[in-house]
Design a protein around this motif. Structure first.
Motif, PDB file in Angstrom:
ATOM      1  N   LEU A   7       0.815  -1.216   0.000  1.00 18.24           N
ATOM      2  CA  LEU A   7       0.000   0.000   0.000  1.00 18.24           C
ATOM      3  C   LEU A   7       0.847   1.263   0.000  1.00 18.24           C
ATOM      4  O   LEU A   7       0.399   2.315  -0.488  1.00 18.24           O
ATOM      5  N   LEU A   8       2.068   1.181   0.503  1.00 20.00           N
ATOM      6  CA  LEU A   8       2.928   2.368   0.590  1.00 20.00           C
ATOM      7  C   LEU A   8       3.190   3.002  -0.778  1.00 20.00           C
ATOM      8  O   LEU A   8       2.963   4.201  -0.954  1.00 20.00           O
ATOM      9  N   PRO A   9       3.661   2.241  -1.794  1.00 23.01           N
ATOM     10  CA  PRO A   9       3.872   2.868  -3.106  1.00 23.01           C
ATOM     11  C   PRO A   9       2.572   3.289  -3.780  1.00 23.01           C
ATOM     12  O   PRO A   9       2.575   4.220  -4.582  1.00 23.01           O
ATOM     13  N   LEU A  10       1.463   2.616  -3.461  1.00 23.11           N
ATOM     14  CA  LEU A  10       0.185   3.006  -4.056  1.00 23.11           C
ATOM     15  C   LEU A  10      -0.262   4.371  -3.536  1.00 23.11           C
ATOM     16  O   LEU A  10      -0.751   5.217  -4.296  1.00 23.11           O
ATOM     17  N   TYR A  11      -0.063   4.608  -2.241  1.00 26.17           N
ATOM     18  CA  TYR A  11      -0.383   5.923  -1.685  1.00 26.17           C
ATOM     19  C   TYR A  11       0.562   6.987  -2.235  1.00 26.17           C
ATOM     20  O   TYR A  11       0.159   8.118  -2.502  1.00 26.17           O
ATOM     21  N   TRP A  12       1.827   6.610  -2.406  1.00 29.24           N
ATOM     22  CA  TRP A  12       2.792   7.544  -2.992  1.00 29.24           C
ATOM     23  C   TRP A  12       2.373   7.916  -4.411  1.00 29.24           C
ATOM     24  O   TRP A  12       2.434   9.083  -4.809  1.00 29.24           O
ATOM     25  N   SER A  13       1.942   6.925  -5.181  1.00 28.77           N
ATOM     26  CA  SER A  13       1.499   7.179  -6.556  1.00 28.77           C
ATOM     27  C   SER A  13       0.290   8.103  -6.584  1.00 28.77           C
ATOM     28  O   SER A  13       0.209   9.021  -7.407  1.00 28.77           O
ATOM     29  N   ASP A  14      -0.657   7.865  -5.679  1.00 28.04           N
ATOM     30  CA  ASP A  14      -1.845   8.710  -5.630  1.00 28.04           C
ATOM     31  C   ASP A  14      -1.481  10.155  -5.294  1.00 28.04           C
ATOM     32  O   ASP A  14      -2.088  11.104  -5.804  1.00 28.04           O
ATOM     33  N   TYR A  15      -0.471  10.331  -4.438  1.00 33.33           N
ATOM     34  CA  TYR A  15      -0.032  11.680  -4.069  1.00 33.33           C
ATOM     35  C   TYR A  15       0.710  12.343  -5.221  1.00 33.33           C
ATOM     36  O   TYR A  15       0.492  13.517  -5.534  1.00 33.33           O
ATOM     37  N   GLU A  16       1.600  11.583  -5.891  1.00 32.93           N
ATOM     38  CA  GLU A  16       2.432  12.151  -6.940  1.00 32.93           C
ATOM     39  C   GLU A  16       1.642  12.500  -8.198  1.00 32.93           C
ATOM     40  O   GLU A  16       2.005  13.440  -8.919  1.00 32.93           O
ATOM     41  N   LYS A  17       0.564  11.777  -8.492  1.00 33.34           N
ATOM     42  CA  LYS A  17      -0.157  12.037  -9.740  1.00 33.34           C
ATOM     43  C   LYS A  17      -0.895  13.364  -9.722  1.00 33.34           C
ATOM     44  O   LYS A  17      -1.398  13.812 -10.756  1.00 33.34           O
ATOM     45  N   LYS A  18      -0.974  13.997  -8.547  1.00 33.90           N
ATOM     46  CA  LYS A  18      -1.566  15.327  -8.473  1.00 33.90           C
ATOM     47  C   LYS A  18      -0.624  16.381  -9.034  1.00 33.90           C
ATOM     48  O   LYS A  18      -1.029  17.496  -9.337  1.00 33.90           O
ATOM     49  N   LYS A  19       0.655  16.010  -9.192  1.00 34.63           N
ATOM     50  CA  LYS A  19       1.645  16.943  -9.729  1.00 34.63           C
ATOM     51  C   LYS A  19       1.700  16.824 -11.251  1.00 34.63           C
ATOM     52  O   LYS A  19       1.204  15.868 -11.845  1.00 34.63           O
ATOM     53  N   ASP A  20       2.297  17.817 -11.866  1.00 37.10           N
ATOM     54  CA  ASP A  20       2.425  17.830 -13.326  1.00 37.10           C
ATOM     55  C   ASP A  20       3.676  17.045 -13.706  1.00 37.10           C
ATOM     56  O   ASP A  20       4.751  17.603 -13.923  1.00 37.10           O
ATOM     57  N   ALA A  28       6.831  -4.087  -6.209  1.00 35.04           N
ATOM     58  CA  ALA A  28       7.481  -5.403  -6.311  1.00 35.04           C
ATOM     59  C   ALA A  28       8.529  -5.584  -5.216  1.00 35.04           C
ATOM     60  O   ALA A  28       8.588  -6.625  -4.556  1.00 35.04           O
ATOM     61  N   VAL A  29       9.352  -4.551  -5.021  1.00 31.92           N
ATOM     62  CA  VAL A  29      10.394  -4.626  -3.985  1.00 31.92           C
ATOM     63  C   VAL A  29       9.767  -4.787  -2.602  1.00 31.92           C
ATOM     64  O   VAL A  29      10.200  -5.615  -1.786  1.00 31.92           O
ATOM     65  N   LEU A  30       8.706  -4.020  -2.343  1.00 33.33           N
ATOM     66  CA  LEU A  30       8.080  -4.064  -1.026  1.00 33.33           C
ATOM     67  C   LEU A  30       7.241  -5.333  -0.830  1.00 33.33           C
ATOM     68  O   LEU A  30       7.089  -5.809   0.301  1.00 33.33           O
ATOM     69  N   LEU A  31       6.699  -5.892  -1.927  1.00 31.48           N
ATOM     70  CA  LEU A  31       6.005  -7.178  -1.821  1.00 31.48           C
ATOM     71  C   LEU A  31       6.984  -8.262  -1.385  1.00 31.48           C
ATOM     72  O   LEU A  31       6.680  -9.079  -0.506  1.00 31.48           O
TER      73      LEU A  31
END
Length: 255
Positions: A117-130, A145-148
Motif C-alpha cells: 500500500l505504501l507505493p500506491l499511496y505515494w502514486s496517488d499523491y504524486e499524480k496530483k503533480k504535473d 514489487a520490492v516491497l512485496l
C-alpha cells in the motif's frame, strides 16, 4: 529544427518509459516467484504467501487496463462520492485483514498488504503533480514489487515458524544422518495415524506439522516436528510408527 528536436526528445522519453516498464515488470514477476519460493521451498507449504491470489489480481488488473485502452477511455478525476466509496472499501478490507491476521494467523497477508500500500499511496499523491504519469506508474510497480518481496519475507519471519532447513539441521544435531524434509500434516492426521497419541491436544487439530526422515544406526526414523519452535513431537523408527511412513517416503532412498 525545433520539430526535429521535439521528435528526438519524444523518442528518448519513450525509450526511457519502455526501459522503466521492462524493469518494473521483471521485478514484479521476480517478486511473485519469491512469494512462491518462500511458501513451497523455504517453509515447505506451511506458510501461505498468497502467490496465486496476487497473480490473479495482477492478471485481472492487466486485462482491465487493456480493455480500458482498447475502448479509448481516459483516466478521469475521482469524484468526492467515489473517494468516499473507495475509502470505505479500503477501511473494511483493512479491518478484515487485521482480524484475519490476529485470529486466523494471516500475518504474512497483512504484512504484504501494508508494504504494498505504501507505493500506491505515494502514486496517488504524486499524480496530483504535473509529471509523466506513465513513468510514475512504472516506478510504482517497481517499488510495489520490492516491497512485496520485503513484506513476504518479513511476514514469514513474524510467524515464528522455522524453515525446513533449520528443522533438518536441528534433527541432524541430534545425531541423525540423511535428514530430509518430507512434507507436512495436520495435527488430526498425525493423531489418526500415530501409534503414540499422548502428545495430542484438540487445539492441534488444524495446525500444520513438519514430517521428516532421518537415519540412525542404519534404521529409518520418522519425525513429526512443531514448526513453531522446532519441538520434536514424535521421533520413532518406522517399525514403531508404520502408518506415518505410509504417508511420505524419502525422495532420496524411497524409504
Amino acid at each position: 529544427m525545433r520539430l526535429w528536436a521535439w521528435e528526438e526528445n519524444n523518442y528518448k522519453q519513450n525509450q526511457k518509459r519502455k526501459g522503466l516498464w521492462t524493469v518494473a515488470v521483471i521485478c514484479w514477476a521476480a517478486a511473485l516467484w519469491l512469494t512462491y519460493w518462500v511458501e513451497h521451498s523455504l517453509y515447505g507449504g506451511i506458510v501461505e504467501t498468497n502467490t496465486f491470489t496476487i497473480l490473479g489480481i495482477s492478471i485481472g488488473f492487466c486485462i482491465g487496463l487493456g480493455l480500458r485502452k482498447a475502448m479509448g477511455k481516459e483516466e478521469k478525476p475521482m469524484t468526492k462520492r467515489g473517494k468516499w466509496i473507495i475509502g470505505i472499501l479500503v477501511a473494511v478490507s483493512l479491518a478484515i485483514i487485521v482480524w484475519s491476521a490476529v485470529y486466523q494467523g494471516m500475518v504474512v497477508y497483512m504484512t504484504q498488504l501494508v508494504f504494498v500500500l505504501l507505493p500506491l499511496y505515494w502514486s496517488d499523491y504524486e499524480k496530483k503533480k504535473d509529471i509523466d504519469r506513465i513513468s510514475m506508474y512504472a516506478c510504482t510497480l517497481f517499488f510495489a514489487a520490492v516491497l512485496l518481496a520485503a513484506g513476504t519475507l518479513a511476514g514469514a519471519r513474524l510467524t515464528g515458524i522455522q524453515t525446513t532447513k533449520q528443522t533438518e539441521k536441528s534433527i541432524t544435531a541430534e545425531g541423525f544422518t540423511d535428514v530430509e524434509y518430507l512434507g507436512w500434516m495436520y495435527g488430526d492426521w498425525v493423531y489418526e495415524y500415530a501409534v503414540e497419541k499422548d502428545f495430542y491436544e484438540e487445539s492441534m487439530a488444524r495446525e500444520k506439522y513438519y514430517m521428516l526422515f532421518g537415519r540412525k544406526d542404519g534404521a529409518p526414523w520418522r519425525f513429526v516436528v512443531d514448526p513453531k519452535g522446532g519441538e520434536i513431537m514424535i521421533a520413532a523408527t518406522e517399525a514403531e510408527e508404520p502408518e506415518l511412513g505410509n504417508w511420505y517416503r524419502s525422495r532420496k532412498t524411497g524409504e
